[in-house]
Scaffold this active site. Structure first.
Site, short mmCIF file in Angstrom:
data_model
loop_
_atom_site.label_atom_id
_atom_site.label_comp_id
_atom_site.label_asym_id
_atom_site.label_seq_id
_atom_site.Cartn_x
_atom_site.Cartn_y
_atom_site.Cartn_z
N TYR A 90 0.85 -1.18 0.00
CA TYR A 90 0.00 0.00 0.00
C TYR A 90 0.89 1.23 0.00
O TYR A 90 1.82 1.32 0.78
CB TYR A 90 -0.91 0.00 1.24
CG TYR A 90 -1.54 1.34 1.49
CD1 TYR A 90 -1.06 2.17 2.49
CD2 TYR A 90 -2.57 1.80 0.70
CE1 TYR A 90 -1.60 3.43 2.71
CE2 TYR A 90 -3.12 3.03 0.91
CZ TYR A 90 -2.64 3.84 1.91
OH TYR A 90 -3.18 5.07 2.11
N HIS A 91 0.60 2.16 -0.87
CA HIS A 91 1.31 3.44 -0.93
C HIS A 91 0.27 4.54 -0.86
O HIS A 91 -0.78 4.44 -1.49
CB HIS A 91 2.11 3.57 -2.23
CG HIS A 91 3.11 2.48 -2.40
ND1 HIS A 91 4.34 2.50 -1.80
CD2 HIS A 91 3.06 1.33 -3.09
CE1 HIS A 91 5.00 1.42 -2.14
NE2 HIS A 91 4.25 0.68 -2.92
N GLN A 92 0.54 5.60 -0.11
CA GLN A 92 -0.41 6.71 0.03
C GLN A 92 -0.98 7.14 -1.31
O GLN A 92 -2.17 7.35 -1.44
CB GLN A 92 0.26 7.92 0.67
CG GLN A 92 0.52 7.82 2.13
CD GLN A 92 -0.73 7.76 2.98
OE1 GLN A 92 -0.75 7.00 3.91
NE2 GLN A 92 -1.75 8.50 2.73
N GLU A 93 -0.13 7.28 -2.32
CA GLU A 93 -0.61 7.80 -3.59
C GLU A 93 -1.50 6.80 -4.33
O GLU A 93 -2.16 7.16 -5.28
CB GLU A 93 0.56 8.24 -4.49
CG GLU A 93 1.51 7.11 -4.89
CD GLU A 93 2.64 6.88 -3.90
OE1 GLU A 93 2.58 7.40 -2.77
OE2 GLU A 93 3.59 6.19 -4.25
N ASP A 94 -1.53 5.53 -3.88
CA ASP A 94 -2.35 4.52 -4.53
C ASP A 94 -3.61 4.21 -3.75
O ASP A 94 -4.22 3.17 -3.94
CB ASP A 94 -1.55 3.22 -4.69
CG ASP A 94 -0.39 3.36 -5.65
OD1 ASP A 94 -0.45 4.26 -6.52
OD2 ASP A 94 0.58 2.60 -5.53
#
Length: 109
Positions: A90-94
């Site tokens: 999980y990445h903030q931008e995703d």
């Protein structure tokens, strides 16, 4: 209580079965799953080091707790139980694109 897993390897780990999840992550994951299983509301897992937060753009709301690097446990909470518990990158931008394919980290590299 954890009612439903989306990730079979995460479920296997929780149930004490063989799991392909990297052994280096397993203790940390189990600590988080223990907290999640004991929670009666999602905010009960807002603990130091878990980096708990809600994800935008999901109905019902999905939450995340950090495991290691980009890996997180994501889940929904309904009627006092964790639902659709997943282990994913999980990445903030995703935040609005958690449907992309990801591979599980394993000890074989």
């Amino acid at each position: 209580m954890i009612r439903l897993f989306r990730n079979k390897e995460l479920q296997n780990l929780w149930e004490g079965k063989r799991s392909r999840i990297d052994a280096r992550f397993q203790t940390r994951i189990l600590r988080r799953l223990d907290a999640l299983a004991a929670a009666s509301v999602a905010e009960d897992v807002n603990l130091p080091g878990f980096n708990f937060h809600g994800l935008l753009g999901f109905n019902p709301t999905r939450y995340t707790i950090h495991v290691n690097g980009p890996w997180s446990i994501t889940f929904e909470f309904d009627a006092g139980d964790a639902q659709r518990v997943d282990f994913e990158q999980y990445h903030q931008e995703d935040a609005n694109d958690l449907s992309r394919s990801r591979t599980l980290p394993d000890a074989s590299g």
